[in-house]
Motif scaffolding. Structure first.
Motif, mmCIF file in Angstrom:
data_model
loop_
_atom_site.group_PDB
_atom_site.id
_atom_site.type_symbol
_atom_site.label_atom_id
_atom_site.label_comp_id
_atom_site.label_asym_id
_atom_site.label_seq_id
_atom_site.Cartn_x
_atom_site.Cartn_y
_atom_site.Cartn_z
ATOM 1 N N ASN A 65 98.454 89.115 26.763
ATOM 2 C CA ASN A 65 99.877 88.889 26.556
ATOM 3 C C ASN A 65 100.191 88.768 25.064
ATOM 4 O O ASN A 65 99.299 88.801 24.214
ATOM 5 C CB ASN A 65 100.356 87.671 27.351
ATOM 6 C CG ASN A 65 99.694 86.389 26.907
ATOM 7 O OD1 ASN A 65 99.226 86.267 25.782
ATOM 8 N ND2 ASN A 65 99.621 85.421 27.805
ATOM 9 N N THR A 66 101.467 88.615 24.763
ATOM 10 C CA THR A 66 101.907 88.570 23.366
ATOM 11 C C THR A 66 101.332 87.368 22.627
ATOM 12 O O THR A 66 100.952 87.482 21.452
ATOM 13 C CB THR A 66 103.445 88.559 23.302
ATOM 14 O OG1 THR A 66 103.953 89.644 24.090
ATOM 15 C CG2 THR A 66 103.935 88.728 21.882
ATOM 16 N N ASN A 67 101.260 86.219 23.278
ATOM 17 C CA ASN A 67 100.693 85.034 22.624
ATOM 18 C C ASN A 67 99.248 85.267 22.209
ATOM 19 O O ASN A 67 98.844 84.923 21.094
ATOM 20 C CB ASN A 67 100.759 83.818 23.555
ATOM 21 C CG ASN A 67 102.150 83.262 23.677
ATOM 22 O OD1 ASN A 67 102.943 83.359 22.746
ATOM 23 N ND2 ASN A 67 102.455 82.682 24.818
ATOM 24 N N LYS B 241 104.021 85.531 17.207
ATOM 25 C CA LYS B 241 104.486 86.149 18.440
ATOM 26 C C LYS B 241 105.762 86.951 18.170
ATOM 27 O O LYS B 241 105.929 88.050 18.681
ATOM 28 C CB LYS B 241 104.734 85.061 19.488
ATOM 29 C CG LYS B 241 105.236 85.571 20.794
ATOM 30 C CD LYS B 241 105.491 84.425 21.765
ATOM 31 C CE LYS B 241 106.165 84.931 23.014
ATOM 32 N NZ LYS B 241 106.588 83.841 23.882
ATOM 33 N N LYS C 268 105.512 96.168 30.990
ATOM 34 C CA LYS C 268 106.463 95.101 31.252
ATOM 35 C C LYS C 268 106.764 95.053 32.738
ATOM 36 O O LYS C 268 107.164 96.045 33.338
ATOM 37 C CB LYS C 268 107.751 95.313 30.465
ATOM 38 C CG LYS C 268 108.712 94.156 30.606
ATOM 39 C CD LYS C 268 109.854 94.254 29.636
ATOM 40 C CE LYS C 268 110.686 92.985 29.752
ATOM 41 N NZ LYS C 268 111.801 92.986 28.819
ATOM 42 N N LEU D 284 107.498 89.634 32.069
ATOM 43 C CA LEU D 284 106.134 89.515 31.540
ATOM 44 C C LEU D 284 105.747 90.782 30.779
ATOM 45 O O LEU D 284 105.989 91.892 31.252
ATOM 46 C CB LEU D 284 105.140 89.279 32.678
ATOM 47 C CG LEU D 284 105.374 88.022 33.513
ATOM 48 C CD1 LEU D 284 104.400 88.002 34.684
ATOM 49 C CD2 LEU D 284 105.217 86.778 32.665
ATOM 50 N N TRP E 161 102.554 92.779 28.771
ATOM 51 C CA TRP E 161 101.103 92.860 28.621
ATOM 52 C C TRP E 161 100.758 94.071 27.769
ATOM 53 O O TRP E 161 101.450 95.085 27.786
ATOM 54 C CB TRP E 161 100.429 93.018 29.989
ATOM 55 C CG TRP E 161 100.743 91.892 30.904
ATOM 56 C CD1 TRP E 161 101.730 91.852 31.840
ATOM 57 C CD2 TRP E 161 100.094 90.633 30.952
ATOM 58 N NE1 TRP E 161 101.730 90.643 32.471
ATOM 59 C CE2 TRP E 161 100.731 89.865 31.955
ATOM 60 C CE3 TRP E 161 99.033 90.062 30.261
ATOM 61 C CZ2 TRP E 161 100.346 88.581 32.271
ATOM 62 C CZ3 TRP E 161 98.648 88.783 30.572
ATOM 63 C CH2 TRP E 161 99.294 88.053 31.571
ATOM 64 N N TYR E 162 99.669 93.952 27.028
ATOM 65 C CA TYR E 162 99.139 95.049 26.222
ATOM 66 C C TYR E 162 97.722 95.348 26.688
ATOM 67 O O TYR E 162 96.957 94.421 26.961
ATOM 68 C CB TYR E 162 99.075 94.656 24.744
ATOM 69 C CG TYR E 162 100.409 94.368 24.104
ATOM 70 C CD1 TYR E 162 101.101 95.374 23.461
ATOM 71 C CD2 TYR E 162 100.952 93.094 24.131
ATOM 72 C CE1 TYR E 162 102.321 95.126 22.849
ATOM 73 C CE2 TYR E 162 102.177 92.825 23.530
ATOM 74 C CZ TYR E 162 102.850 93.842 22.898
ATOM 75 O OH TYR E 162 104.057 93.583 22.300
#
Length: 66
Positions: A10-12, A22, A39, A43, A45-46
């Motif tokens: 995730n971004t965090n 972030k 997305k 939410l 995600w990468y």
């Protein structure tokens, strides 16, 4: 920490791993300047593989000093 090619983060986590904020990744995502992302509802995600590809495309090569 080792990440596999298909690992989703995730971004965090991305911000923590790259020592950035972030909000930096959120801004790049909104401006479509960052790596590909997934997305689902709210939410984001990468894929680790996509992050590596994006970073490699932004690599700046320097000359070695003699």
């Amino acid at each position: 920490m080792t990440y596999t090619q298909n690992k989703l983060i995730n971004t965090n986590t991305l911000a923590r791993l790259t020592s950035t904020s972030k909000s930096t990744w959120e801004k790049m995502r909104v401006e479509r300047r960052g790596p590909r992302f997934i997305k689902v509802r709210n939410l984001v995600w990468y894929r680790w593989a996509d992050i590596e590809i994006w970073m490699a495309a932004h690599e700046i090569k320097t000359e070695e000093l003699v």
